[in-house]
Design an enzyme around this catalytic site. Structure first.
Site, short mmCIF file in Angstrom:
data_model
loop_
_atom_site.label_atom_id
_atom_site.label_comp_id
_atom_site.label_asym_id
_atom_site.label_seq_id
_atom_site.Cartn_x
_atom_site.Cartn_y
_atom_site.Cartn_z
N CYS A 113 4.20 37.66 -40.70
CA CYS A 113 2.80 37.34 -40.95
C CYS A 113 1.93 38.26 -40.10
CB CYS A 113 2.54 35.88 -40.60
SG CYS A 113 0.85 35.34 -40.85
N HIS A 156 3.09 31.39 -49.24
CA HIS A 156 2.75 31.75 -47.86
C HIS A 156 1.22 31.79 -47.69
CE1 HIS A 156 3.54 34.25 -44.10
NE2 HIS A 156 2.24 34.42 -44.29
N GLU A 157 0.53 32.43 -48.64
CA GLU A 157 -0.93 32.56 -48.53
C GLU A 157 -1.63 31.22 -48.74
OE1 GLU A 157 -2.00 35.18 -47.10
OE2 GLU A 157 -0.03 36.09 -47.31
N HIS A 160 -1.67 29.23 -45.68
CA HIS A 160 -2.75 29.61 -44.76
C HIS A 160 -4.03 28.83 -45.06
CE1 HIS A 160 -1.25 32.75 -42.18
NE2 HIS A 160 -0.78 33.44 -43.21
#
Length: 186
Positions: A113, A156-157, A160
């Site tokens: 990341c 993953h995004e 966030h």
């Protein structure tokens, strides 16, 4: 143009907040944010520009990673077999995973990341297939179905945008343990 100094690092509270939903019509600032995030990804994957500006290569960048707590993320996912080919290039606004497979997948080398400077070893279990609902730049609801590597990147995004980092999903006691039926992407 974003540089590494502009990337919010682990420990900053903005990375642990749930991002605010983006409203329409898109503000000038949010349009610029989307452009700047994609520009970072494009430049970071260019060997010449990446080296010139000292950029870590990225395949995704969420707004909280540049200090903006809004639900927007850009992805630029190269094809793993043919790195000169792009599998997915887009900015997702207000993305939500509406369905996912029970089949688990993970990257063999683990995830990294831009906001986490150290390597964190371990499998990050992800759904192999996902369906995302998101808004396009005009505020129209869209649906996107993904599998494999592009699905991992988008999960993953989206994490966030919900205040999670990839290492939150690693088994703390046995980081290299994952379901026997998991698809490991090398």
């Amino acid at each position: 143009m974003y540089l590494m100094d502009d990337i919010t690092r682990d420990g900053n509270p903005v990375l642990r907040k749930v991002a605010q939903k983006v409203t329409f019509p898109l503000s000038k600032e949010n349009k610029q944010l989307a452009d700047d995030m994609m520009e970072y990804l494009v430049n970071s994957q260019d060997p010449v520009l990446g080296q010139k500006y000292g950029l870590r290569a990225g395949v995704g960048l969420a707004a909280p990673q540049v200090g903006e707590s809004v639900a927007m993320a850009s992805v630029l996912v190269p094809n793993l077999e043919e790195p000169d080919q792009i599998d997915l290039k887009m900015t997702l606004i207000n993305p939500v995973i509406v369905s996912q497979s029970v089949q688990v997948t993970a990257l063999g080398e683990g995830e990294g990341c831009l906001s986490v400077d150290e390597d964190v070893a371990g499998y990050v279990p992800r759904a192999n297939k996902i369906t995302i609902k998101y808004d396009d730049f005009d505020g129209n609801s869209q649906t996107l179905k993904l599998k494999g590597y592009p699905a991992i990147v988008c999960q993953h995004e989206i994490d966030h945008l919900n205040g999670y980092l990839f290492y939150d999903k690693i088994n703390k006691s046995q980081p290299m343990k994952i379901d026997d039926s998991a698809i490991i992407i090398e």
